[in-house]
Each structure stands twice: as C-alpha cells, then as structure tokens.
Design an enzyme around this catalytic site. Structure first.
Site, PDB file in Angstrom:
ATOM      1  NE  ARG A  94      -3.792  -0.383   2.020  1.00  0.00           N
ATOM      2  CZ  ARG A  94      -4.422  -1.038   2.986  1.00  0.00           C
ATOM      3  NH1 ARG A  94      -4.406  -0.564   4.224  1.00  0.00           N
ATOM      4  NH2 ARG A  94      -5.063  -2.165   2.730  1.00  0.00           N
ATOM      5  NE  ARG A 115      14.798  -7.777   9.404  1.00  0.00           N
ATOM      6  CZ  ARG A 115      14.794  -8.703  10.353  1.00  0.00           C
ATOM      7  NH1 ARG A 115      13.664  -9.323  10.666  1.00  0.00           N
ATOM      8  NH2 ARG A 115      15.888  -9.009  11.009  1.00  0.00           N
TER       9      ARG A 115
END
Length: 234
Positions: A24, A43
C-alpha cells in the site's frame, strides 16, 4: 542506514506517512507523489520518497501491530529526523453511525498494552493525536466531502480477538473503531517531540459484520491519503 531501514542519510523526509502494508505504501507513493524513489527494501518493508505539491514526503510501511510499528517509527524519528508521522490504514468500526468507507481521525488511542508499557510502568499514559494535525485533517476531510468521524479508537494487541465483553464495553464508551498500531505511534511521538496522527478508513464493521471486498479496498483509501497529506502541510 539502520538495522531495518536501508535509506541513506537525506533520503527520508521529515513528513512520513505510514501504512501497515508495504504494497500500500508503494501504491500510495505512485498515486500521490511526484517522482517517487524507493529508499528501502529491507525485509520487504518498502519505503518511497517523493514530493507532494513541492513538499518532500516519505511513505513507508510499518508492518502489522504495535511492536512492528515501534521499530520503524523509532528509527524514522531518532535516526532519520522524521518530525511528522501519520498512520494511514484500515480499521473496524465499533459504532452504528460509522459506515464502511468512512474516515476516522483518531483523537485518542486506548489499549490494553503497548511496547511502551515497560517505560510507563504503573502509569496509565493517555496517548493522543497532535491537535494541529487533527484539526487540519478534519478541515481537509470536510473539503473533500468525506464522511469523517473524530474520536477515540482502540489499538489491539491481537487480530483474532475472543473478547466480546471488551468489544461491548468499548462500544458503550464511544470507541469509534479498532486497529493495531496508533497507540504506540502516539506514545513514541510524545516521547520524542514529534507530531502524530492516525487517519483510518473503515474496511470492516464489528456490529453489522459488513466488510469491504479486497478488490475495493485500495480504491476506497484515496481520501485517507489525501487527508493525511493536506493535514501534514496545512
């Protein structure tokens, strides 16, 4: 560069919007920012920096839950100099007058516990939004003619809650919605002298059990991002 954020010095703006979902963050950056550049992929937690109306803005994922947000917010504030942090995310409504797709501006954020509980010890600290951001966001929402509610929310420790009694008590006390990050964001902003606000879009309803279909969620979050940007630079 920090343990969790790979951005170089100067690549993070003083104003940071923080959705939970890194995808998003990518969508919002390309939808709302000019010349967005990916500044973090560590990550898989994506972060982008660009400009909005000439103002530098970073949109960076926080992950789900207060412990995850605490990591990123701490590093953004202490290592990169972020001064305004606005959570943009989804929430579940807890009042009958709040509808799917409505926007909630979190004036306060109640919780059972947060990562800051070890610091506060016996103190029941009351985390709240920055007043300037809150009022500016409400003004922006009215200008957009977005259905907007201002009040208290609940930041939960768990997603799969088995406490109907707690939900009923929060509804009774006027809590507008539930999410999982804002209380710790407000704690950290207060501790480090930053400004914070949570601008939330209602995606689910705890009373009616209505839910926004997954394919509709992205398109329904545009007002939330616009409100956050307008508030940051009011």
């Amino acid at each position: 560069m920090t343990v969790h954020i790979g951005a170089e010095p100067g690549q993070i703006a003083e104003t940071v919007l923080m959705p939970g979902d890194p995808l998003r963050a990518e969508w919002a950056a390309h939808e709302f920012l000019e010349n967005p550049v990916c500044v973090n992929r560590v990550r898989g937690m994506l972060g982008f920096t660009g400009t909005w109306k000439g103002n530098p803005v970073t949109i960076h994922g926080s992950g789900m839950g207060m412990p995850s947000l605490s990591i990123y917010a701490n590093e953004l504030i202490q290592e990169y100099g972020a001064k305004t942090l606005i959570r943009i995310g989804s929430c579940g409504a807890m009042q009958s007058h709040v509808n799917i797709r409505d926007v909630i501006l979190a004036m306060t954020a109640s919780s059972i516990s947060t990562p800051s509980v070890g610091i506060f010890k016996e103190l029941n600290f009351a985390p709240c939004a920055n007043y300037q951001l809150l009022t500016a966001a409400e003004t922006a929402a009215r200008k957009l003619d977005a259905a907007c509610h201002v009040g208290g929310i609940y930041s939960a420790d768990v997603f799969y809650d088995e406490r109907p009694d707690l939900n009923e008590m929060m509804t009774r006390h006027g809590i507008l919605g539930v999410e999982m990050e804002a209380a710790e964001l407000y704690n950290l902003a207060a501790r480090h002298g930053a400004r914070a606000l949570a601008v939330l879009t209602v995606s689910d309803h705890l009373l009616t059990h209505e839910a926004l279909p997954a394919e509709d969620r992205q398109s329904s979050f545009g007002d939330m991002v616009q409100i956050a940007l307008e508030a940051a630079f009011a």
